[in-house]
Every structure is written in C-alpha cells, then in structure tokens.
Motif scaffolding. Structure first.
Motif, mmCIF file in Angstrom:
data_model
loop_
_atom_site.group_PDB
_atom_site.id
_atom_site.type_symbol
_atom_site.label_atom_id
_atom_site.label_comp_id
_atom_site.label_asym_id
_atom_site.label_seq_id
_atom_site.Cartn_x
_atom_site.Cartn_y
_atom_site.Cartn_z
ATOM 1 N N LEU A 37 -42.729 -42.786 15.060
ATOM 2 C CA LEU A 37 -42.094 -41.919 14.067
ATOM 3 C C LEU A 37 -41.070 -41.029 14.764
ATOM 4 O O LEU A 37 -41.366 -40.393 15.776
ATOM 5 N N ALA A 38 -39.876 -40.982 14.233
ATOM 6 C CA ALA A 38 -38.790 -40.199 14.825
ATOM 7 C C ALA A 38 -39.113 -38.708 14.746
ATOM 8 O O ALA A 38 -39.561 -38.209 13.713
ATOM 9 N N HIS A 39 -38.857 -38.015 15.848
ATOM 10 C CA HIS A 39 -39.079 -36.567 15.882
ATOM 11 C C HIS A 39 -38.185 -35.944 16.939
ATOM 12 O O HIS A 39 -37.735 -36.610 17.864
ATOM 13 N N SER A 40 -37.907 -34.674 16.780
ATOM 14 C CA SER A 40 -37.144 -33.938 17.785
ATOM 15 C C SER A 40 -37.470 -32.458 17.682
ATOM 16 O O SER A 40 -38.029 -31.999 16.694
ATOM 17 N N GLY A 41 -37.115 -31.740 18.751
ATOM 18 C CA GLY A 41 -37.300 -30.301 18.770
ATOM 19 C C GLY A 41 -38.254 -29.798 19.821
ATOM 20 O O GLY A 41 -38.126 -28.683 20.300
ATOM 21 N N THR A 42 -39.228 -30.600 20.189
ATOM 22 C CA THR A 42 -40.154 -30.250 21.258
ATOM 23 C C THR A 42 -40.326 -31.477 22.149
ATOM 24 O O THR A 42 -39.891 -32.573 21.786
ATOM 25 N N GLY A 43 -40.952 -31.288 23.291
ATOM 26 C CA GLY A 43 -41.159 -32.426 24.182
ATOM 27 C C GLY A 43 -42.045 -32.054 25.343
ATOM 28 O O GLY A 43 -42.430 -30.900 25.511
ATOM 29 N N ARG A 44 -42.339 -33.041 26.157
ATOM 30 C CA ARG A 44 -43.169 -32.819 27.339
ATOM 31 C C ARG A 44 -42.374 -32.136 28.449
ATOM 32 O O ARG A 44 -42.936 -31.660 29.426
ATOM 33 N N ASN A 45 -41.059 -32.100 28.291
ATOM 34 C CA ASN A 45 -40.179 -31.417 29.244
ATOM 35 C C ASN A 45 -38.891 -31.053 28.510
ATOM 36 O O ASN A 45 -38.710 -31.412 27.338
ATOM 37 N N LEU A 46 -38.006 -30.343 29.190
ATOM 38 C CA LEU A 46 -36.784 -29.867 28.551
ATOM 39 C C LEU A 46 -35.886 -31.015 28.114
ATOM 40 O O LEU A 46 -35.259 -30.950 27.055
ATOM 41 N N GLU A 47 -35.852 -32.084 28.897
ATOM 42 C CA GLU A 47 -35.027 -33.240 28.533
ATOM 43 C C GLU A 47 -35.491 -33.849 27.204
ATOM 44 O O GLU A 47 -34.682 -34.121 26.322
ATOM 45 N N GLU A 48 -36.782 -34.053 27.049
ATOM 46 C CA GLU A 48 -37.315 -34.591 25.791
ATOM 47 C C GLU A 48 -37.080 -33.622 24.631
ATOM 48 O O GLU A 48 -36.718 -34.035 23.537
ATOM 49 N N ALA A 49 -37.299 -32.337 24.882
ATOM 50 C CA ALA A 49 -37.154 -31.345 23.819
ATOM 51 C C ALA A 49 -35.708 -31.224 23.345
ATOM 52 O O ALA A 49 -35.452 -30.901 22.192
ATOM 53 N N SER A 50 -34.763 -31.500 24.236
ATOM 54 C CA SER A 50 -33.345 -31.401 23.889
ATOM 55 C C SER A 50 -32.780 -32.678 23.289
ATOM 56 O O SER A 50 -31.678 -32.671 22.752
ATOM 57 N N ALA A 51 -33.516 -33.766 23.413
ATOM 58 C CA ALA A 51 -33.008 -35.068 22.944
ATOM 59 C C ALA A 51 -33.041 -35.168 21.420
ATOM 60 O O ALA A 51 -33.949 -34.653 20.779
ATOM 61 N N PRO A 52 -32.061 -35.832 20.859
ATOM 62 C CA PRO A 52 -32.077 -36.022 19.405
ATOM 63 C C PRO A 52 -33.019 -37.146 18.999
ATOM 64 O O PRO A 52 -33.327 -38.029 19.797
ATOM 65 N N ALA A 53 -33.458 -37.099 17.778
ATOM 66 C CA ALA A 53 -34.153 -38.248 17.190
ATOM 67 C C ALA A 53 -33.058 -39.138 16.611
ATOM 68 O O ALA A 53 -32.082 -38.641 16.043
ATOM 69 N N ILE A 54 -33.186 -40.423 16.753
ATOM 70 C CA ILE A 54 -32.210 -41.367 16.204
ATOM 71 C C ILE A 54 -32.894 -42.116 15.067
ATOM 72 O O ILE A 54 -33.912 -42.774 15.280
ATOM 73 N N ILE A 55 -32.346 -41.983 13.895
ATOM 74 C CA ILE A 55 -32.881 -42.730 12.757
ATOM 75 C C ILE A 55 -31.761 -43.566 12.166
ATOM 76 O O ILE A 55 -30.577 -43.276 12.344
ATOM 77 N N GLU A 56 -32.142 -44.625 11.487
ATOM 78 C CA GLU A 56 -31.163 -45.495 10.849
ATOM 79 C C GLU A 56 -31.330 -45.397 9.334
ATOM 80 O O GLU A 56 -32.436 -45.461 8.808
ATOM 81 N N SER A 57 -30.214 -45.249 8.663
ATOM 82 C CA SER A 57 -30.224 -45.151 7.210
ATOM 83 C C SER A 57 -28.999 -45.872 6.665
ATOM 84 O O SER A 57 -27.875 -45.611 7.100
ATOM 85 N N ASN A 58 -29.236 -46.787 5.767
ATOM 86 C CA ASN A 58 -28.149 -47.570 5.172
ATOM 87 C C ASN A 58 -27.260 -48.217 6.225
ATOM 88 O O ASN A 58 -26.044 -48.239 6.107
ATOM 89 N N GLY A 59 -27.879 -48.724 7.288
ATOM 90 C CA GLY A 59 -27.142 -49.428 8.335
ATOM 91 C C GLY A 59 -26.398 -48.525 9.299
ATOM 92 O O GLY A 59 -25.669 -49.004 10.151
#
Length: 93
Positions: A37-59
């Motif tokens: 499941l796509a998620h963003s905002g927190t993470g196990r480290n700063l790199e993960e927490a700063s990374a965007p979630a990528i979702i696909e919608s309508n191609g």
C-alpha cells in the motif's frame, strides 16, 4: 481494514504517528509495505520519510510527498539509531 474501503494511499505524517511509540510506527510501516500500500510522510530513516509515494491513476503516475517537520524526523532518527545501538550492544553481553 486497510483495503476494505479501497484507499490507494496512506499519509502517515500526522500528529498521531508516534502515539504507540517507535514500535507502533515501524509496525504500521511494515504492514503498509507488506500489503504493498502506497504511503509517505514517515520512514525508518530520513531518506524513506522524505520519499514520495508513487501511485498510478488513469495511466498516469503521481508522486505524493507528505513530509513532517524535518527536525522531528531528525529526532526520531536519533532515537531509532540509539535504540538499534543499545539493542546490538546488549546482544554482545
């Protein structure tokens, strides 16, 4: 319940992300990852927490950033690293 309502994104950067301490946060991240499941905002480290979630919608791919205050994440990382170091040290005894 995470998939019951067909949400395709979970923002985890909020004032409740640490309600159940580090274990709760890490458990939430693990469950979201396990279910792909796509998620963003927190993470196990700063790199993960700063990374965007990528979702696909309508191609089309959409990047969703959900940063929390950088200082808060830095504090979180410090305590996570400290906990890991203490855990490793206690295993050596």
């Amino acid at each position: 319940y995470l998939t019951k309502f067909n949400f395709n994104y979970y923002g985890t950067a909020n004032n409740h992300c640490m309600d159940y301490s580090y274990h709760g946060l890490l458990s939430t991240i693990a469950e979201l990852d396990k279910r792909n499941l796509a998620h963003s905002g927190t993470g196990r480290n700063l790199e993960e927490a700063s990374a965007p979630a990528i979702i696909e919608s309508n191609g089309k791919k959409i990047a969703i950033f959900a940063p929390i205050l950088e200082i808060y994440q830095m504090i979180l990382n410090f305590f996570l690293e400290l906990r890991i170091a203490v855990t490793k040290k206690s295993r050596w005894k």
